[in-house]
Design a protein around this motif. Sequence first.
Motif, PDB file in Angstrom:
ATOM      1  N   CYS A 117      -7.682   0.707   3.459  1.00  0.00           N
ATOM      2  CA  CYS A 117      -6.623   0.687   4.468  1.00  0.00           C
ATOM      3  C   CYS A 117      -6.859  -0.475   5.431  1.00  0.00           C
ATOM      4  CB  CYS A 117      -6.555   2.010   5.221  1.00  0.00           C
ATOM      5  SG  CYS A 117      -8.124   2.545   5.924  1.00  0.00           S
ATOM      6  N   THR A 118      -5.855  -0.812   6.205  1.00  0.00           N
ATOM      7  CA  THR A 118      -5.942  -1.984   7.067  1.00  0.00           C
ATOM      8  C   THR A 118      -6.794  -1.718   8.300  1.00  0.00           C
ATOM      9  OG1 THR A 118      -3.866  -1.300   8.105  1.00  0.00           O
ATOM     10  CG2 THR A 118      -3.735  -2.891   6.307  1.00  0.00           C
ATOM     11  N   ARG A 119      -6.810  -0.470   8.803  1.00  0.00           N
ATOM     12  CA  ARG A 119      -7.564  -0.159  10.020  1.00  0.00           C
ATOM     13  C   ARG A 119      -8.699   0.787   9.643  1.00  0.00           C
ATOM     14  NH1 ARG A 119      -3.489   1.635  14.601  1.00  0.00           N
ATOM     15  NH2 ARG A 119      -5.363   1.279  15.835  1.00  0.00           N
TER      16      ARG A 119
ATOM     17  N   ARG B  32      -3.072   3.351   1.287  1.00  0.00           N
ATOM     18  CA  ARG B  32      -4.306   2.678   0.853  1.00  0.00           C
ATOM     19  C   ARG B  32      -4.091   1.960  -0.479  1.00  0.00           C
ATOM     20  NH1 ARG B  32      -8.650   5.211   3.641  1.00  0.00           N
ATOM     21  NH2 ARG B  32      -7.992   7.129   4.681  1.00  0.00           N
TER      22      ARG B  32
ATOM     23  N   ARG C   6       0.858  -1.187   0.000  1.00  0.00           N
ATOM     24  CA  ARG C   6       0.000   0.000   0.000  1.00  0.00           C
ATOM     25  C   ARG C   6       0.892   1.234   0.000  1.00  0.00           C
ATOM     26  NH1 ARG C   6      -5.103  -1.766   2.170  1.00  0.00           N
ATOM     27  NH2 ARG C   6      -4.888  -3.869   3.008  1.00  0.00           N
TER      28      ARG C   6
END
Length: 371
Positions: free
Chosen positions: A183-185, A165, A141
Amino acid sequence: MANNPIAAPPPAKKRKTSLSSIPDDVIVNVLARISISHYRSLCLVSKNFYSLLSSPDIYFARSLIGTTDVHLYVCLRLPTPSSTSHHHRWFNLGYRQGQLSLVPVRTLSSSSYSPDRLNSTSVAVHSEIYQIGGGSNEEKRTRAVRVLDCRSRTWRPAPDMKVARKHARSYFLDDKIYVTGGCTRREENWGEVFDIKTQKWKPLPKPPSDHDHKGVVYGGRLYAFTSINYAYEPKEERWVQEAGFVGLGPITGPLCVIGNEIFAEHDRKYTWYNPRNVNGKQQVIDGLNDVYKKRANNYRTIQLVNHGGKLVIIWNETRRKRKRLWCAVISLEERSTPLGTRMRGKVERCDLLLDSVHKSYMLSSCLSVLV
């Protein structure tokens, strides 16, 4: 006295005017009034024409007199020859010998700079395209943002996002770019917004439901369609639950807005919907039988685009390990009938753009840009 007739004067020689005798600023002023669709042919007239049509001066002149054309820019993810990697390539969607065709966009980027990003999201901003996020490979990302100036055909960097992202979604509204997801979170970094004027990013408040969504810009608001629909109010900088869009069915594929209508695919048919109609329902567009006949059972619609008020439909057709890319251009007309308002489409073109490409090929973006 003898009569001496007066001899007629010799015919005046026609003066030949060479293009080289006309000042460049006069030629630019004339060329700026011609549609960009003819520039490719005009470049063949002379080296001077090619130089003038390739310079920023022509677009500066077009902006001064208010001349703009709407062009479709298509980004394809293509496999690299003799390699397992992929690269992105931008094309213009135009006409060649009466058929829709893809014309490569030759950018003037330096060799040390590559804007290629897999899994990025792209959005049109006036005469520019912002390519946001993604990465150099499938896993990575990035916060990077790159901008393609479609007039000068050059790339430049823009300020990085706050969060790395990929596979994000992007929207343009009131000189701001909204980026969501990817995104991961996601629960903490659901989205952010970029102000074109100040060139700054800031976090975007998340809606009460942060499930995966389909978004659309409509009526000066950003809508997120989930199990519950929400609208973002830019002036108040907050999300509100939207009670409208009752007649809009489940959104599983691409959609776009043209005027006051939302266009989508529903039950393998192309539909339109106006949320401002009382008791409005999603309705099938009439007149698209020619499109349905050319689609195979193994097709997948991948893009719906508002192109100057016309509906552009792009779909894939998969055949074993190969793919075919189709495109249809539809002009639209609302008609009043005894049973209510109907939308009729006229198929202007329905052509095969790519035939028998590798199955790993993907269409990344199709954007309508003012140039």
